[in-house]
Scaffold this motif. Structure first.
Motif, PDB file in Angstrom:
ATOM      1  N   ASP A  18      19.750 -57.328  37.064  1.00 46.37           N
ATOM      2  CA  ASP A  18      20.555 -58.352  37.742  1.00 46.37           C
ATOM      3  C   ASP A  18      20.753 -58.058  39.228  1.00 46.37           C
ATOM      4  O   ASP A  18      21.436 -58.802  39.920  1.00 46.37           O
ATOM      5  N   LYS A  32      22.464 -55.871  40.782  1.00 44.40           N
ATOM      6  CA  LYS A  32      23.828 -55.540  41.210  1.00 44.40           C
ATOM      7  C   LYS A  32      23.990 -54.065  41.543  1.00 44.40           C
ATOM      8  O   LYS A  32      24.760 -53.724  42.436  1.00 44.40           O
ATOM      9  N   ASN A  83      14.486 -58.650  51.206  1.00 44.49           N
ATOM     10  CA  ASN A  83      15.033 -59.968  50.890  1.00 44.49           C
ATOM     11  C   ASN A  83      15.238 -60.082  49.382  1.00 44.49           C
ATOM     12  O   ASN A  83      14.310 -60.369  48.639  1.00 44.49           O
ATOM     13  N   LEU A  84      16.472 -59.807  48.945  1.00 42.67           N
ATOM     14  CA  LEU A  84      16.829 -59.917  47.537  1.00 42.67           C
ATOM     15  C   LEU A  84      17.990 -60.894  47.383  1.00 42.67           C
ATOM     16  O   LEU A  84      18.761 -61.102  48.322  1.00 42.67           O
ATOM     17  N   ARG A  85      18.100 -61.460  46.202  1.00 39.47           N
ATOM     18  CA  ARG A  85      19.205 -62.381  45.924  1.00 39.47           C
ATOM     19  C   ARG A  85      20.537 -61.672  46.106  1.00 39.47           C
ATOM     20  O   ARG A  85      21.449 -62.175  46.751  1.00 39.47           O
ATOM     21  N   ASN A  86      20.659 -60.474  45.540  1.00 45.90           N
ATOM     22  CA  ASN A  86      21.843 -59.624  45.710  1.00 45.90           C
ATOM     23  C   ASN A  86      21.373 -58.291  46.259  1.00 45.90           C
ATOM     24  O   ASN A  86      20.336 -57.787  45.853  1.00 45.90           O
ATOM     25  N   THR A  87      22.162 -57.726  47.147  1.00 45.74           N
ATOM     26  CA  THR A  87      21.860 -56.368  47.603  1.00 45.74           C
ATOM     27  C   THR A  87      22.614 -55.413  46.690  1.00 45.74           C
ATOM     28  O   THR A  87      23.833 -55.504  46.570  1.00 45.74           O
TER      29      THR A  87
END
Length: 126
Positions: A46, A48, A86-90
């Protein structure tokens, strides 16, 4: 996304490469040993959390100081990682000291000692 999917493997490799670059050139903390390397990275599916396994070439005190320095700079490292990858969440990064290389070197040294002793015994018996 499965834990061992191709996408997750690529993300792990990219995060590992960028973390190595950030640690090597971006952090100016004197506690961080110059011979610090990122051995492996595990990003959760995910995105996170991230476990970064760190290896330090030096004594135990230098390794502990390096991990402490990296933990104090984790917000900076996360911010730099967000700029570079470039990730949805770091992911939130946890630095873990990996002593497997040191363990391997120690085991190799012990094996060499045993083989040398066996070789010496064979020569004495001849």
């Amino acid at each position: 996304m499965r834990k061992n999917s191709i996408k997750n493997t690529r993300i792990n490799m990219e995060v590992q490469r960028e973390l190595s670059e950030i640690i090597r050139s971006g952090i100016k903390d004197p506690r961080i040993h110059p011979m610090t390397s990122v051995v492996a990275v595990e990003v959760t599916p995910d995105l996170k959390y991230c476990k970064a396994y760190i290896s330090v070439l030096g004594d135990e005190e230098a390794a502990k100081a390096t991990v402490e320095g990296l933990r104090s700079a984790s917000s900076f490292v996360r911010r730099e990682l967000a700029k570079r990858v470039n990730l949805r969440n770091t992911p939130e990064i946890r630095f873990i000291l990996d002593q497997s290389i040191e363990y391997g070197v120690n085991m190799s040294r012990l094996i060499d000692e045993v083989t040398r002793d066996l070789h010496d015994e064979e020569e004495e018996g001849l």
